[in-house]
Design a protein around this motif. Structure first.
Motif, mmCIF file in Angstrom:
data_model
loop_
_atom_site.group_PDB
_atom_site.id
_atom_site.type_symbol
_atom_site.label_atom_id
_atom_site.label_comp_id
_atom_site.label_asym_id
_atom_site.label_seq_id
_atom_site.Cartn_x
_atom_site.Cartn_y
_atom_site.Cartn_z
ATOM 1 N N VAL A 175 78.921 -73.217 -31.653
ATOM 2 C CA VAL A 175 78.515 -72.103 -30.792
ATOM 3 C C VAL A 175 77.032 -72.229 -30.466
ATOM 4 N N THR A 176 76.242 -72.615 -31.453
ATOM 5 C CA THR A 176 74.802 -72.789 -31.256
ATOM 6 C C THR A 176 74.523 -73.767 -30.123
ATOM 7 N N ASP A 177 75.205 -74.892 -30.137
ATOM 8 C CA ASP A 177 74.985 -75.914 -29.110
ATOM 9 C C ASP A 177 75.445 -75.430 -27.741
ATOM 10 N N ARG A 178 76.573 -74.757 -27.706
ATOM 11 C CA ARG A 178 77.080 -74.237 -26.427
ATOM 12 C C ARG A 178 76.112 -73.211 -25.842
ATOM 13 N N LEU A 179 75.632 -72.311 -26.702
ATOM 14 C CA LEU A 179 74.710 -71.279 -26.222
ATOM 15 C C LEU A 179 73.395 -71.891 -25.760
ATOM 16 N N ASP A 180 72.874 -72.846 -26.512
ATOM 17 C CA ASP A 180 71.646 -73.534 -26.104
ATOM 18 C C ASP A 180 71.806 -74.193 -24.735
ATOM 19 N N ALA A 181 72.922 -74.872 -24.540
ATOM 20 C CA ALA A 181 73.166 -75.551 -23.264
ATOM 21 C C ALA A 181 73.239 -74.539 -22.123
ATOM 22 N N TYR A 182 73.951 -73.434 -22.351
ATOM 23 C CA TYR A 182 74.069 -72.407 -21.318
ATOM 24 C C TYR A 182 72.697 -71.841 -20.966
ATOM 25 N N LEU A 183 71.936 -71.468 -21.994
ATOM 26 C CA LEU A 183 70.622 -70.856 -21.748
ATOM 27 C C LEU A 183 69.661 -71.821 -21.070
ATOM 28 N N GLU A 184 69.767 -73.089 -21.400
ATOM 29 C CA GLU A 184 68.916 -74.087 -20.769
ATOM 30 C C GLU A 184 69.217 -74.199 -19.273
ATOM 31 N N LEU A 185 70.492 -74.113 -18.937
ATOM 32 C CA LEU A 185 70.881 -74.248 -17.529
ATOM 33 C C LEU A 185 70.706 -72.970 -16.721
ATOM 34 N N TYR A 186 71.095 -71.842 -17.294
ATOM 35 C CA TYR A 186 71.167 -70.605 -16.524
ATOM 36 C C TYR A 186 70.201 -69.517 -16.966
ATOM 37 N N GLY A 187 69.576 -69.689 -18.121
ATOM 38 C CA GLY A 187 68.679 -68.668 -18.631
ATOM 39 C C GLY A 187 69.470 -67.497 -19.198
ATOM 40 N N PRO A 188 68.755 -66.501 -19.675
ATOM 41 C CA PRO A 188 69.435 -65.354 -20.290
ATOM 42 C C PRO A 188 70.167 -64.505 -19.249
ATOM 43 N N PRO A 189 71.265 -63.903 -19.645
ATOM 44 C CA PRO A 189 72.010 -63.049 -18.706
ATOM 45 C C PRO A 189 71.360 -61.681 -18.561
ATOM 46 N N GLU A 190 71.815 -60.949 -17.585
ATOM 47 C CA GLU A 190 71.388 -59.568 -17.412
ATOM 48 C C GLU A 190 71.847 -58.750 -18.615
ATOM 49 N N GLU A 191 71.238 -57.616 -18.797
ATOM 50 C CA GLU A 191 71.620 -56.745 -19.908
ATOM 51 C C GLU A 191 73.100 -56.388 -19.814
ATOM 52 N N GLY A 192 73.788 -56.500 -20.935
ATOM 53 C CA GLY A 192 75.204 -56.172 -20.981
ATOM 54 C C GLY A 192 76.138 -57.280 -20.513
ATOM 55 N N GLU A 193 75.602 -58.439 -20.198
ATOM 56 C CA GLU A 193 76.422 -59.534 -19.666
ATOM 57 C C GLU A 193 76.721 -60.628 -20.688
ATOM 58 N N TRP A 194 76.394 -60.405 -21.959
ATOM 59 C CA TRP A 194 76.659 -61.411 -22.981
ATOM 60 C C TRP A 194 78.155 -61.682 -23.127
ATOM 61 N N VAL A 195 78.982 -60.680 -22.864
ATOM 62 C CA VAL A 195 80.439 -60.873 -22.953
ATOM 63 C C VAL A 195 80.883 -61.955 -21.974
ATOM 64 N N ARG A 196 80.324 -61.940 -20.811
ATOM 65 C CA ARG A 196 80.677 -62.960 -19.809
ATOM 66 C C ARG A 196 80.196 -64.343 -20.226
ATOM 67 N N VAL A 197 79.031 -64.379 -20.875
ATOM 68 C CA VAL A 197 78.531 -65.666 -21.383
ATOM 69 C C VAL A 197 79.512 -66.217 -22.412
ATOM 70 N N ALA A 198 79.974 -65.372 -23.326
ATOM 71 C CA ALA A 198 80.944 -65.804 -24.344
ATOM 72 C C ALA A 198 82.186 -66.382 -23.683
ATOM 73 N N ASP A 199 82.704 -65.698 -22.696
ATOM 74 C CA ASP A 199 83.885 -66.190 -21.984
ATOM 75 C C ASP A 199 83.597 -67.522 -21.301
ATOM 76 N N TRP A 200 82.431 -67.612 -20.678
ATOM 77 C CA TRP A 200 82.087 -68.801 -19.902
ATOM 78 C C TRP A 200 81.930 -70.029 -20.788
#
Length: 66
Positions: A13-38
């Motif tokens: 999960v750590t690696d997946r989250l790092d990769a996502y944040l590197e590409l797209y940056g942090p999500p809007e408030e309340g959008e972490w659920v969508r990040v998890a799905d993505w």
């Protein structure tokens, strides 16, 4: 689509989250659920990872307040 597949190939999960944040940056408030799905992890798994980062005060890896 290819980017998502490459992220989902990562095992931790750590690696997946790092990769996502590197590409797209942090999500809007309340959008972490969508990040998890993505990135293909459960919501609780993502929230556990975020809590670990907050506990470590790993601002670089958290990349945002949520």
């Amino acid at each position: 689509m290819r980017t998502r597949i490459e992220i989902m190939r990562l095992r931790k999960v750590t690696d997946r989250l790092d990769a996502y944040l590197e590409l797209y940056g942090p999500p809007e408030e309340g959008e972490w659920v969508r990040v998890a799905d993505w990135i293909g992890v459960t919501h609780p798994a993502l929230y556990r990872e975020l809590a670990k980062r907050r506990a470590k005060k790993d601002i670089r890896r958290l990349a945002a307040k949520s």
